[in-house]
Design an enzyme around this catalytic site. Sequence first.
Site, PDB file in Angstrom:
ATOM      1  N   ASP A 199       0.827  -1.205   0.000  1.00  0.00           N
ATOM      2  CA  ASP A 199       0.000   0.000   0.000  1.00  0.00           C
ATOM      3  C   ASP A 199       0.865   1.260   0.000  1.00  0.00           C
ATOM      4  O   ASP A 199       2.099   1.190  -0.116  1.00  0.00           O
ATOM      5  CB  ASP A 199      -0.951  -0.043   1.200  1.00  0.00           C
ATOM      6  N   ASP A 222      -9.834   3.556  -3.989  1.00  0.00           N
ATOM      7  CA  ASP A 222     -10.492   2.372  -3.449  1.00  0.00           C
ATOM      8  C   ASP A 222     -11.929   2.227  -3.956  1.00  0.00           C
ATOM      9  O   ASP A 222     -12.666   3.205  -4.062  1.00  0.00           O
ATOM     10  CB  ASP A 222     -10.523   2.432  -1.930  1.00  0.00           C
TER      11      ASP A 222
END
Length: 676
Positions: A179, A234
């Site tokens: 991430d 996202d």
Amino acid sequence: MRHLPNRTTHRRVVGALTAGLLCAAGLAVPALAAPTTAPAAPTAPALADGLALTPPMGFNNWNSTHCRAEFNESMVKGIADLFVEKGLKDAGYQYVNLDDCWALPARDADGKLVPDPARFPNGIKAVADYVHAKGLKLGIYTSAGTKTCNSAGFPGALGHEYSDARQFADWGVDYVKYDNCNNQGVDAKVRYTTMRDALKATGRPIVYSICEWGQNKPWEWAADVGHLWRTTGDISDNWGSMLSILKENLPLAPYAGPGHWNDPDMLEVGNGGMTDTEYRTHFSMWSIMAAPLLIGSDLRKASQTTFDILDNKEVVAVDQDPLGKQGTVVSSQGGRWAVAKEMKDGSRAVALFNESGTAQHISTTAKAVGLPAADAYTLRDLWQHRSYNTAGTISANVPAHGTVLVRVFADPKWAVNPPAVELGLDSSPLVEAAKAAALTSTVTDLGRTPAQRVSVSLTGPRGWAVEATSRTTAASLPTGRSLRTQWSLTAPAGTPAGSYGLILKASYRSASGDRVDSSLPLTASVVVPPPSGTSGLGDLPWLSATNGYGPVERNTSNGESAAGDGHPLTIGGVVYGKGLGVHAESAVEYYTGKVCRTVTADVGVDDEKGANGTVAFEIWADGTKVASTGVLTNAMPAQPLTADVTGAQVVRLVVTDGSDGIDSDHADWANAQLTC
């Protein structure tokens, strides 16, 4: 990760995050908008390690559990069990991936990561051993920063890449998701390349998933760094989120291929925020885009419909085709998309995708999708699991938010299949209670052979009157010919406004005498005539509403993703009591019954996102644009907008992103009024 309250809020923030900035609050920064035109092919070579030669398939817990206590060893093992028991392993799913929250917030005295003993009492290696014993693989998560994205502050791998990679390899990890939070402003290429080298140094084959949200356009540089890279922010479990991500990822087709994939984020199929039709679209479009297929629902609670979608091996085969081509847009107009994917065997997978809130006819041709000239083709419907012949037209009436996915190829044995027959209505049925509505159905032969002994029927809800007012049969339909049938449809007096199901059915015989039955689910909308005089659109019922993020809000701003979380409509410091709060891309439709005259509103970008947001407003009367603004920004005051909608049956209010990508595009139809 799923942390940002509004995934469009910070899309243009540069990638130099610090521990005290967004991620300290558990906020992930979404991707920059993808280009609207097809980019040039990448120049960087792909990793030559033989991994991820087709898009990775598996499971990730985040979309269904986030950081809740239910994410634990028992869940992970249960998913592995279900992969085997439900046939998902046989369909190609192999990775069982852990997301954030698997570790303790602090490293041990030696700087090593420590699995949370409450969640994983036997450690990660024991879980990996269990998963491997099932013939599956284990994935794990960390961040290219000092901490991960969760607000609890779990340790990231920045500065610990080689040590953490060694731990992952020793545990038997097969996949690493990396991430982008708390990255301390370190250059993305440097951070992600360092972890690539650390994973390579372990000697263990590990698929490497770059999750930097597309901020630094990884499709342009990461083909020799990772096996897949996130292209967007996202995903959330709603239509608007899925649609906006789909549109960002589609133009990036030239960058995908074996060992290097565009990743539009994980699947939401089965999580409950979309309809089954929308989930089939989600799965179809991710497959035609050659996207990684990572299940995001808790399969221990999944319905049979969810398993049927995820386990559709014919659709999975489109995603997993070894040629490794991502589908490209053939046509796109008015919410009607045709997307085609070249397959290794020379066939084409074709998605006819309807982004609009009403059923639409979508069509393309074998030539347009790149197939060679032929007398006829075999067309395989991948959701119906039936084969037909077509003279070259690839066409369907596609329900709202639906996708018809087919595979088409030149086939010398095409004639053994019955002709493809398309069912449809000339228009979407709008019905006033106790008042007969006239409809026209069509049954059209798309095949090279005639459809013979054709008959058609239409059924409605119990108590509705449905009567054919013209012929319902045809002895034979040659190629391209249609049986057109007029119907009278009446809903009983007192029927509440809303959507009601109709079924159009056709039966016909192929040239060999085989009977073929086909049906098309349709939706009739019971509508209420608009009131006389002037009414606020925030108070009137709409026919349909789609929104780029969260729901359309009545008489408040868009707010965030939850219903009812808006604020007073405010443009340039002026507060309005009535109107609609939306988020690009948005469309709201109203039934006006040919009795209304004007729509008026003060339009602009809502103040709730500060200086962010660029939008454009449009008003459509039936199929004609009758008013529009140029691009509006937050720095501009509200603009008056007036449209003449005389004679229109349906009025549609549209907000676009201003052609610069979706970036906090919170838009207000302030004081929106309809005069009839």
